[in-house]
Design an enzyme around this catalytic site. Sequence first.
Site, mmCIF file in Angstrom:
data_model
loop_
_atom_site.group_PDB
_atom_site.id
_atom_site.type_symbol
_atom_site.label_atom_id
_atom_site.label_comp_id
_atom_site.label_asym_id
_atom_site.label_seq_id
_atom_site.Cartn_x
_atom_site.Cartn_y
_atom_site.Cartn_z
ATOM 1 N N HIS A 24 0.833 -1.211 0.000
ATOM 2 C CA HIS A 24 0.000 0.000 0.000
ATOM 3 C C HIS A 24 0.865 1.258 0.000
ATOM 4 O O HIS A 24 1.105 1.863 1.040
ATOM 5 C CB HIS A 24 -0.897 -0.022 1.244
ATOM 6 C CG HIS A 24 -1.971 1.011 1.216
ATOM 7 N ND1 HIS A 24 -3.042 0.976 2.071
ATOM 8 C CD2 HIS A 24 -2.159 2.111 0.451
ATOM 9 C CE1 HIS A 24 -3.828 2.003 1.834
ATOM 10 N NE2 HIS A 24 -3.309 2.706 0.855
ATOM 11 N N LEU A 47 2.663 6.278 -4.961
ATOM 12 C CA LEU A 47 3.868 6.746 -5.655
ATOM 13 C C LEU A 47 3.583 7.962 -6.536
ATOM 14 O O LEU A 47 4.490 8.540 -7.105
ATOM 15 C CB LEU A 47 4.490 5.611 -6.468
ATOM 16 C CG LEU A 47 4.887 4.374 -5.634
ATOM 17 C CD1 LEU A 47 5.565 3.329 -6.517
ATOM 18 C CD2 LEU A 47 5.812 4.747 -4.474
ATOM 19 N N ARG A 48 2.310 8.331 -6.634
ATOM 20 C CA ARG A 48 1.860 9.609 -7.220
ATOM 21 C C ARG A 48 2.091 9.751 -8.723
ATOM 22 O O ARG A 48 1.700 10.777 -9.282
ATOM 23 C CB ARG A 48 2.522 10.797 -6.506
ATOM 24 C CG ARG A 48 2.350 10.812 -4.996
ATOM 25 C CD ARG A 48 0.910 10.911 -4.576
ATOM 26 N NE ARG A 48 0.775 11.123 -3.141
ATOM 27 C CZ ARG A 48 -0.321 10.852 -2.453
ATOM 28 N NH1 ARG A 48 -1.392 10.337 -3.051
ATOM 29 N NH2 ARG A 48 -0.371 11.076 -1.160
ATOM 30 N N ASP A 69 0.945 2.661 3.793
ATOM 31 C CA ASP A 69 0.099 3.740 3.263
ATOM 32 C C ASP A 69 0.953 4.997 3.066
ATOM 33 O O ASP A 69 0.515 6.116 3.332
ATOM 34 C CB ASP A 69 -1.095 4.023 4.189
ATOM 35 C CG ASP A 69 -2.122 4.954 3.543
ATOM 36 O OD1 ASP A 69 -2.007 5.240 2.336
ATOM 37 O OD2 ASP A 69 -3.049 5.391 4.258
ATOM 38 N N HIS A 102 3.348 14.149 0.167
ATOM 39 C CA HIS A 102 2.780 15.408 -0.321
ATOM 40 C C HIS A 102 3.896 16.436 -0.312
ATOM 41 O O HIS A 102 4.961 16.208 0.266
ATOM 42 C CB HIS A 102 1.649 15.892 0.599
ATOM 43 C CG HIS A 102 0.463 14.986 0.628
ATOM 44 N ND1 HIS A 102 -0.405 14.874 -0.428
ATOM 45 C CD2 HIS A 102 0.024 14.125 1.569
ATOM 46 C CE1 HIS A 102 -1.348 13.988 -0.132
ATOM 47 N NE2 HIS A 102 -1.113 13.514 1.076
ATOM 48 N N PHE A 107 -4.538 14.600 3.376
ATOM 49 C CA PHE A 107 -4.317 13.493 4.301
ATOM 50 C C PHE A 107 -3.052 12.731 3.905
ATOM 51 O O PHE A 107 -2.808 12.523 2.724
ATOM 52 C CB PHE A 107 -5.495 12.517 4.242
ATOM 53 C CG PHE A 107 -6.789 13.078 4.755
ATOM 54 C CD1 PHE A 107 -7.098 13.016 6.109
ATOM 55 C CD2 PHE A 107 -7.708 13.654 3.898
ATOM 56 C CE1 PHE A 107 -8.308 13.516 6.591
ATOM 57 C CE2 PHE A 107 -8.918 14.162 4.364
ATOM 58 C CZ PHE A 107 -9.220 14.091 5.715
#
Lengths: 417, 307
Positions: free
Chosen positions: A53, A56-57, A298, A302, A316
Amino acid sequence: MLEIKNIKRAGSDTLESLFIEEGKIKGWNLSETATDTIDGKGATVAPALIELHAHLREPGQEQKEDLASGLAAAAAGGYGTVVSMPNTSPVVDDPAIVASLIQKAEKLGFARLKPSAALTRGQKGETLADLSALKDAGAVMFTDDGRTNENANVLRRGMEYASGLGLLVSVHAEDATLRQDGVMNEGVVSHELGLPGNPAAAEAARVARDVEIALLTGARLHIQHLSTGRALEIVRQGKKAGAPVTCEVCPHHLTLTDEALRSFDALYKVAPPLRTQTDAELLLAGLLDGTVDCLATDHAPHTQAEKEKDLLEAPFGIPSIEVAFPLMYTHLVKTGKLSLEKLLDLFTAGCAKVMAWEVPTLEEGAVADVVLLDLDNAKAVDPKAFKSKAKFSPWAGEELYGWPVLTLVAGKVAFQG
Amino acid sequence: MGTGVKHLLDFQGWSVEALQGILDTADVMKEVLERPVKKVPALQGITVCTAFFENSTRTRTSFELAARRMSADVLTFAAGASSLSKGESLRDTIETLNAYKVDAFIVRHHASGAAHQVAKFSGKSTINAGDGRRAHPTQALLDAYTMLKEFGRIEGLKVTIVGDILHSRVARSNAELLDLLGADVTLCGPATLLPKELAKGRVKVTTDLQAAVKDADVVMSLRLQQERMNGGFLPSMSEYALTYQVNEKLLERAKDHAIVLHPGPMNRDLEISGSLADSARSRIIAQVEYGQAIRMSVLYHLLVGKK
């Protein structure tokens, strides 16, 4: 042939040598001469960790993370394999995107990428994505992670269809109508701080529904990032009733609580939210009794600027793939709450079993995905040194043991500390 | 100066003595406001920035006038007309304002905790003029001051706060401050708008308005935000008015000398009956007047001699 000498197997003090050839384990303590040698300097060896989970954007949010930074970060965290989440921009609901991600990751030489794909088109929860084509392109799991599968029937059909393909569905189990606009756990702290709360019942209610769907369909369901003791209890009961359900817990839910939000620092804003100390203790009990199948990070990077927004606006997520093992080793094994063997199992075999993959070993013939862990020396968490683009951490400055010093993926060095 | 505290974000870390000091100095400021020339040089050379990221006319005006009456320079920043609408972050906005050599920030923001962030990003003395649902400390101080002027004490007063407690920074700050100062606070409202977790110390919570108001010295009505209707918190406005309106009949249960407060702006005949708001029991206009003295006192305690 590569020899890694002066290494210890978990639970042993004997220094040994591991031999690797053509990407596979050749054997232990061989008398042959290796062409390359790495001195393990007393580190403990284990199969490389598996991450089920990680965000990696890529594609679309490369300012937060991309395959190169994310997979390098994973390798630095001791991971050999990473399952990426599909909530990118565009969403990974197209076989061409899956194929291109795999192709790109292979060239990088860091951790091995196993993409998951969206269960529904655009992760909208309405129409199933082309699951068969996505599987053929290399997708290993289906999930609308980040979205909450509000339509139970769509989830049911998706699970049934995926089951026919031999793959599982994983879910962000949270009732969005109960969660509302909550930015933290609903409870004493949220009410005192005046922040919109997300009740534990939002998770428990949805887990209960999804466990019932697993019982109904017999299709494998994996529940992501459980954060509450109540939801865990429902999973425990579901497993007893024969539901083919597995679940994961994240390091931040085991080590942090909603009290951290008193700092008003959006660094601690995560979905599902940090819960109470009681929840953290119940999750730990779930690790011990086997209800929890595996640990997953997870990892949610950001930009710094986004995390410096106010608590209502900030996104988040906590980036954690580089610190997950040391964090868990220091908090759970060094404190005597969990054995090293059990912890390694939660980071490796437990993950493989969830995915119905071959359980990783260090025996002859196994794929040489290997990690060396320094269990004896403490080092402070230094976010500035992260390979991830997200160079901040709730654990910044904390002294941790168990740092990975070498990660091999198919016998090749993916990270060397 | 005596507070030993750099910021007024909420009442965490504030001693009763320091808070008493602010209430005491407000008497002096009140006297200044009664002079023909309502101005003192206490904050000469000091620049105060009112950074309002959420609309507010009363609080901003009250703070700006308070600062000017103490001879401070005032930089007014209103988010509506700013680069925030162009995507600039809170940090960048504050750092830009800070570059104008501001000595203190007065912050209003829709998010709980934003004032804490401004204090962190700016490093300057920061006064919370209302952040999200979290805190509105100068409102609580002016409410306490109004009670003090009326009764000569806070300790032992029974104060009942009625309305949308869940979303109210005024209720939170009043509960925190009045509890510290020794009052018995009861928070009352419909169950959907009343977190039972706020019961702490002498602070009680109840949905029973009749019981809550019995023998009260002070009854404070809170503004009901119409947008709450969309959240499904209440069946209807008329149902709310029927059950939780503060009116003359309700006040019969309170002590004979009981006073009525409201932080404004009021929805007349919804959360409070218009006739009660205009009655001899009402101290709603006094609250506004005392607000300025309190804000002058807060600025004085936080800023004089701190440069």
